[in-house]
Design a protein around this motif. Structure first.
Motif, short mmCIF file in Angstrom:
data_model
loop_
_atom_site.label_atom_id
_atom_site.label_comp_id
_atom_site.label_asym_id
_atom_site.label_seq_id
_atom_site.Cartn_x
_atom_site.Cartn_y
_atom_site.Cartn_z
N PHE A 297 -1.21 10.91 7.91
CA PHE A 297 -1.65 9.61 8.97
C PHE A 297 -1.18 8.50 8.26
O PHE A 297 -1.39 7.40 9.09
CB PHE A 297 -3.16 9.93 8.75
N CYS A 298 -1.28 8.21 7.00
CA CYS A 298 -0.91 6.84 6.37
C CYS A 298 0.40 6.66 5.77
O CYS A 298 0.64 7.30 4.78
CB CYS A 298 -2.16 6.63 5.31
N SER A 299 1.30 5.91 6.48
CA SER A 299 2.65 5.73 6.01
C SER A 299 2.88 4.82 4.83
O SER A 299 3.75 4.57 4.42
CB SER A 299 3.38 5.52 7.11
N GLY A 300 1.97 4.07 4.56
CA GLY A 300 2.13 2.93 3.72
C GLY A 300 2.59 1.68 3.96
O GLY A 300 3.15 1.39 5.35
N GLY A 301 2.77 0.62 3.27
CA GLY A 301 3.22 -0.61 3.70
C GLY A 301 2.47 -1.83 3.41
O GLY A 301 1.62 -1.89 2.65
N PRO A 302 2.72 -2.86 4.16
CA PRO A 302 1.88 -4.24 3.79
C PRO A 302 0.41 -3.85 4.32
O PRO A 302 0.17 -3.21 5.22
CB PRO A 302 2.57 -5.16 4.71
N PRO A 303 -0.39 -4.71 3.75
CA PRO A 303 -1.98 -4.32 4.10
C PRO A 303 -2.07 -4.68 5.69
O PRO A 303 -1.57 -5.58 6.11
CB PRO A 303 -2.91 -5.39 3.21
N GLY A 304 -2.64 -3.77 6.32
CA GLY A 304 -3.03 -3.95 7.86
C GLY A 304 -2.06 -3.45 8.57
O GLY A 304 -2.42 -3.20 9.79
N ASP A 305 -0.96 -2.68 7.87
CA ASP A 305 0.06 -2.09 8.72
C ASP A 305 0.46 -0.88 8.12
O ASP A 305 1.63 -0.43 7.79
CB ASP A 305 1.22 -3.02 9.13
N THR A 306 -0.65 0.22 7.62
CA THR A 306 -0.31 1.32 6.93
C THR A 306 -0.62 2.52 7.60
O THR A 306 -0.50 3.83 6.98
CB THR A 306 -1.14 1.26 5.81
N ILE B 269 0.86 -0.99 0.09
CA ILE B 269 -0.08 0.01 0.14
C ILE B 269 0.97 1.30 0.07
O ILE B 269 1.93 1.31 0.85
CB ILE B 269 -0.86 -0.01 1.21
N LEU B 270 0.69 2.15 -0.92
CA LEU B 270 1.55 3.45 -0.96
C LEU B 270 1.35 4.26 0.22
O LEU B 270 0.07 4.20 0.74
CB LEU B 270 1.12 4.23 -2.38
N PRO B 271 2.16 5.07 0.69
CA PRO B 271 1.98 6.27 1.54
C PRO B 271 0.78 7.10 0.77
O PRO B 271 0.50 7.37 -0.39
CB PRO B 271 3.36 7.05 1.36
N GLY B 272 0.24 7.50 2.06
CA GLY B 272 -1.32 8.23 1.63
C GLY B 272 -2.38 7.55 1.36
O GLY B 272 -3.39 8.12 1.36
N TYR B 273 -2.29 6.13 1.62
CA TYR B 273 -3.52 5.22 1.55
C TYR B 273 -3.35 4.33 2.65
O TYR B 273 -2.50 4.12 3.47
CB TYR B 273 -3.14 4.55 0.35
N HIS B 274 -4.68 3.77 3.13
CA HIS B 274 -4.97 2.89 4.37
C HIS B 274 -5.52 1.56 3.73
O HIS B 274 -6.29 1.67 2.99
CB HIS B 274 -5.56 3.61 5.31
N SER B 275 -5.01 0.67 4.27
CA SER B 275 -5.67 -0.73 3.77
C SER B 275 -5.77 -1.77 5.03
O SER B 275 -4.64 -2.17 5.63
CB SER B 275 -4.84 -1.48 2.82
N PRO B 276 -7.05 -2.06 5.53
CA PRO B 276 -6.64 -3.05 6.77
C PRO B 276 -6.50 -4.51 6.17
O PRO B 276 -6.45 -4.65 4.80
CB PRO B 276 -8.39 -2.99 7.18
N LEU B 277 -6.49 -5.50 6.93
CA LEU B 277 -6.22 -6.62 6.41
C LEU B 277 -6.97 -7.24 5.17
O LEU B 277 -6.49 -8.13 4.34
CB LEU B 277 -6.29 -7.92 7.36
N GLU B 278 -8.29 -6.76 5.21
CA GLU B 278 -9.15 -7.33 3.89
C GLU B 278 -8.77 -6.85 2.61
O GLU B 278 -9.67 -7.26 1.86
CB GLU B 278 -10.69 -6.97 4.49
#
Length: 124
Positions: free
Chosen positions: A41-50, A21-30
């Protein structure tokens, strides 16, 4: 079982089933992807840890309970310094009430005293 094109906004797919997930976006595990109202607020990274440090919720809008927003979009633990202004105001009000009472009691209530004048000037 073939390849699927990665076309979702805010998602990068480097390959081999990896999704970032790119910075500026959020994604829960789903793996639903939300654009953050404040990209910090949204640092990006693997889904569930953004979410940025100390943040939670859809689009990382809330600080975790017991934390407060700080610069850079993260949240930090509340400190005792956060209550200092409140305590100072309460102390000032108590002292002003005591001075007011003392001024009335000492002056017999019929004439304004210097204490009353000082309270009036400091109150604005």
């Amino acid at each position: 079982g073939g390849c699927v094109e990665c076309t979702t906004e805010g998602v990068e797919c480097p390959g081999m089933g990896e999704v970032v997930i790119l910075p500026g976006y959020h994604s829960p595990l789903e793996l639903s992807v939300f654009k953050c109202g404040n990209p910090e607020f949204c640092s990006g990274g693997p889904p569930g840890d953004t979410c940025n440090t100390g943040r939670e919720g859809i689009a990382c809008t809330r600080c975790i309970p017991g934390m407060t927003p700080v610069d850079g979009g993260s949240c930090a633990l509340c400190e005792s310094a956060d209550v200092v202004p409140f305590v100072l105001i309460v102390c000032f009000v108590l002292v002003a009430c005591f001075m007011f009472y003392w001024g009335i009691d000492r002056g017999g209530g019929s004439q304004p005293t210097h204490t009353m004048l000082l309270i009036g000037i400091s109150a604005g």
